[in-house]
Design an enzyme around this catalytic site. Sequence first.
Site, mmCIF file in Angstrom:
data_model
loop_
_atom_site.group_PDB
_atom_site.id
_atom_site.type_symbol
_atom_site.label_atom_id
_atom_site.label_comp_id
_atom_site.label_asym_id
_atom_site.label_seq_id
_atom_site.Cartn_x
_atom_site.Cartn_y
_atom_site.Cartn_z
ATOM 1 N N ASP A 1 1.996 1.749 53.719
ATOM 2 C CA ASP A 1 2.577 2.167 52.448
ATOM 3 C C ASP A 1 1.515 2.227 51.362
ATOM 4 O OD1 ASP A 1 5.113 2.141 53.627
ATOM 5 O OD2 ASP A 1 5.435 0.036 53.107
ATOM 6 N N ARG B 1 1.281 4.210 60.058
ATOM 7 C CA ARG B 1 1.239 4.431 58.612
ATOM 8 C C ARG B 1 1.094 3.103 57.881
ATOM 9 N NH1 ARG B 1 6.276 8.613 57.440
ATOM 10 N NH2 ARG B 1 5.739 10.193 58.987
ATOM 11 N N ARG C 1 7.442 -6.263 54.605
ATOM 12 C CA ARG C 1 7.653 -6.579 53.184
ATOM 13 C C ARG C 1 9.088 -7.047 52.921
ATOM 14 N NH1 ARG C 1 5.904 -1.252 50.388
ATOM 15 N NH2 ARG C 1 6.621 -2.372 48.525
#
Length: 255
Positions: free
Chosen positions: A52, A50, A207
């Site tokens: 974001d 995935r 992040r």
Amino acid sequence: MRNLLMTVCYDGSNYYGFQTQPGGNTIQDCLETAIRNLTGEVVKIHGSGRTDAGVHAREQPFHFMTSSQIPVERWCLALNARLPADIRVTGAEEVDLDFHARRSAKRKTYRYTINANRVPDVFQRSYQLHHPGKLDIPAMQQGLSYLLGTHDYTSFASRHSTKASHIRTIDEARIEVDTSFARLGSRDQGVIHLYISGNGFLQHMVRIIVGTLLEVGQGKRPPEQMKQILEAQNRKAAGPTAESKGLMLWSVEYE
């Protein structure tokens, strides 16, 4: 049936990430729609992982099963003619039926980009976090070194992570600085690229690492504290989550 492995690159600015969401508007939605328009088949693609909302990809593999007999060398051009301009399929090949883009992946690399010049780059502003304040880059590199190895990265995972285990391996992490756009005689520090590679990453992991390293660079935390944060296995111990726009899935490697 054929199993096709493809690679896609995209500007994620206008999308809610790679994987299909209830609200739609994802990279997966666009790819599946393009495949349906090309072949008439309703397929489900499987990405290498995935990303974001707002995150970009230089190389993201995905695979899907198809009964279409379109030659593999024609797929890229055909799909790109049916995709938005900010999504492009760059490669296609036929693989074994048991190949899986996520489960077969051995190593992933992400790049996070920080523009540490006084003035942001107008043309790269969608792909860089702008931080005009002074950063101690050697301290950031030192702090990053404490994350190498196999660890429980709960402190650097989203509180909403649903993974059964937060144990991952980071085998390489480095910082590169490009000063080609720094103005002479100014306080510009150039563009900072952080590359981090491992066998897998948790939700928001890169992040959060970047957000914490920025606090190290600002002198708010000593670099040695990264080790304590890691050992705490508590999201509250780490720094903020850096903006998504500076993150790019750089590459995915297979055996």
